[in-house]
Write a protein that holds these residues in place. Structure first.
Motif, PDB file in Angstrom:
ATOM      1  N   PRO A  26      36.204  31.135  34.974  1.00 46.10           N
ATOM      2  CA  PRO A  26      37.622  31.534  35.005  1.00 46.10           C
ATOM      3  C   PRO A  26      38.038  32.184  36.326  1.00 46.10           C
ATOM      4  N   LEU A  27      37.116  32.898  36.947  1.00 42.88           N
ATOM      5  CA  LEU A  27      37.436  33.547  38.222  1.00 42.88           C
ATOM      6  C   LEU A  27      37.631  32.521  39.334  1.00 42.88           C
ATOM      7  N   THR A  28      36.701  31.581  39.444  1.00 38.69           N
ATOM      8  CA  THR A  28      36.826  30.593  40.514  1.00 38.69           C
ATOM      9  C   THR A  28      37.986  29.637  40.259  1.00 38.69           C
ATOM     10  N   MET A  29      38.237  29.314  38.999  1.00 36.03           N
ATOM     11  CA  MET A  29      39.377  28.440  38.694  1.00 36.03           C
ATOM     12  C   MET A  29      40.683  29.116  39.096  1.00 36.03           C
ATOM     13  N   ALA A  30      40.813  30.412  38.806  1.00 38.11           N
ATOM     14  CA  ALA A  30      42.026  31.139  39.175  1.00 38.11           C
ATOM     15  C   ALA A  30      42.127  31.314  40.688  1.00 38.11           C
ATOM     16  N   PHE A  74      43.512  36.425  43.589  1.00 37.92           N
ATOM     17  CA  PHE A  74      42.394  37.314  43.901  1.00 37.92           C
ATOM     18  C   PHE A  74      41.555  37.470  42.641  1.00 37.92           C
ATOM     19  N   ALA A  75      40.234  37.391  42.797  1.00 36.26           N
ATOM     20  CA  ALA A  75      39.349  37.478  41.642  1.00 36.26           C
ATOM     21  C   ALA A  75      38.028  38.124  42.061  1.00 36.26           C
ATOM     22  N   ALA A  76      37.422  38.834  41.124  1.00 39.57           N
ATOM     23  CA  ALA A  76      36.147  39.493  41.410  1.00 39.57           C
ATOM     24  C   ALA A  76      35.416  39.823  40.125  1.00 39.57           C
ATOM     25  N   VAL A  77      34.105  39.949  40.255  1.00 40.47           N
ATOM     26  CA  VAL A  77      33.275  40.540  39.215  1.00 40.47           C
ATOM     27  C   VAL A  77      32.938  41.939  39.700  1.00 40.47           C
ATOM     28  N   HIS A 134      35.826  41.455  34.841  1.00 42.02           N
ATOM     29  CA  HIS A 134      36.414  40.361  35.609  1.00 42.02           C
ATOM     30  C   HIS A 134      37.834  40.753  35.975  1.00 42.02           C
ATOM     31  N   LEU A 135      38.152  40.656  37.244  1.00 43.40           N
ATOM     32  CA  LEU A 135      39.507  40.928  37.716  1.00 43.40           C
ATOM     33  C   LEU A 135      40.120  39.648  38.246  1.00 43.40           C
ATOM     34  N   ILE A 136      41.373  39.396  37.876  1.00 39.61           N
ATOM     35  CA  ILE A 136      42.149  38.268  38.400  1.00 39.61           C
ATOM     36  C   ILE A 136      43.586  38.740  38.539  1.00 39.61           C
ATOM     37  N   ASN A 137      44.165  38.501  39.723  1.00 39.68           N
ATOM     38  CA  ASN A 137      45.575  38.841  39.898  1.00 39.68           C
ATOM     39  C   ASN A 137      46.128  38.088  41.098  1.00 39.68           C
ATOM     40  N   ASP A 138      47.379  37.650  41.005  1.00 39.16           N
ATOM     41  CA  ASP A 138      48.067  36.996  42.122  1.00 39.16           C
ATOM     42  C   ASP A 138      48.517  38.016  43.161  1.00 39.16           C
ATOM     43  N   ASP A 139      48.695  39.236  42.717  1.00 41.15           N
ATOM     44  CA  ASP A 139      49.229  40.295  43.574  1.00 41.15           C
ATOM     45  C   ASP A 139      48.067  41.071  44.202  1.00 41.15           C
ATOM     46  N   GLU A 140      47.903  40.949  45.511  1.00 40.77           N
ATOM     47  CA  GLU A 140      46.773  41.583  46.193  1.00 40.77           C
ATOM     48  C   GLU A 140      46.790  43.101  46.049  1.00 40.77           C
TER      49      GLU A 140
END
Length: 162
Positions: A26-30, A74-77, A134-140
């Motif tokens: 999900p992180l890499t897809m986003a 933006f995404a991270a573990v 897991h973090l995912i957000n469009d807003d840096e």
């Protein structure tokens, strides 16, 4: 995973997308729109003419992959660090709930062996962390704020008796 034992040719044992002991897809897809397993299959299958037509929407043409990925989000573990050592007396649910409710949090897990009454140790490497977020957000800016808040809250997650 590839095994090279010196006596035989290298052998492919396993291909997966479980980086960091978690579902990374999900992180890499986003973040970039594809993942390591899709890329691996694309490298093997390319655009073979015999693939079923009904799978065309799932195929990732190898030639269309960029040399460098373009970031869409933006995404991270984030690995949860345990700062304490001793008998776990309390798991601060309000801290975990605050983390879970941050806008960038997609998923999180505190490992099962972190239960009241168990002996816990300080995190010294990736094998001794207490879980992940897991973090995912469009807003840096929001992404960075949430990351910083998680790092700030980590030392407050557990109460131990030394």
């Amino acid at each position: 995973e590839v095994i090279i034992d010196g006596g035989t040719d290298p052998r492919l044992v396993e291909v997966n997308c479980r980086q960091h002991n978690t579902n990374f897809v999900p992180l890499t897809m986003a973040a970039i729109g594809y993942n390591a397993l899709d890329m691996y299959l694309a490298s093997l299958l390319g655009d073979l003419p015999d693939l079923p037509v009904e799978t065309s929407h799932m195929q990732l043409p190898w030639e269309e992959l960029p040399h460098l990925p373009l970031t869409r989000a933006f995404a991270a573990v984030v690995h949860l660090v345990c700062f304490d050592e001793g008998e776990l007396v309390e798991i601060k649910q309000e801290v975990l709930e605050e983390i879970e409710n941050l806008p960038s949090v997609y998923a999180m897990e505190v490992y099962d062996h972190f239960e009241v009454g168990s002996h816990i140790g300080k995190t010294i490497d990736i094998k001794t962390d207490s879980g992940w977020v897991h973090l995912i957000n469009d807003d840096e800016e929001q992404f960075k704020q949430d990351y910083d808040r998680i790092v700030e809250l980590m030392p407050q997650m557990f109460v131990v008796k030394r």
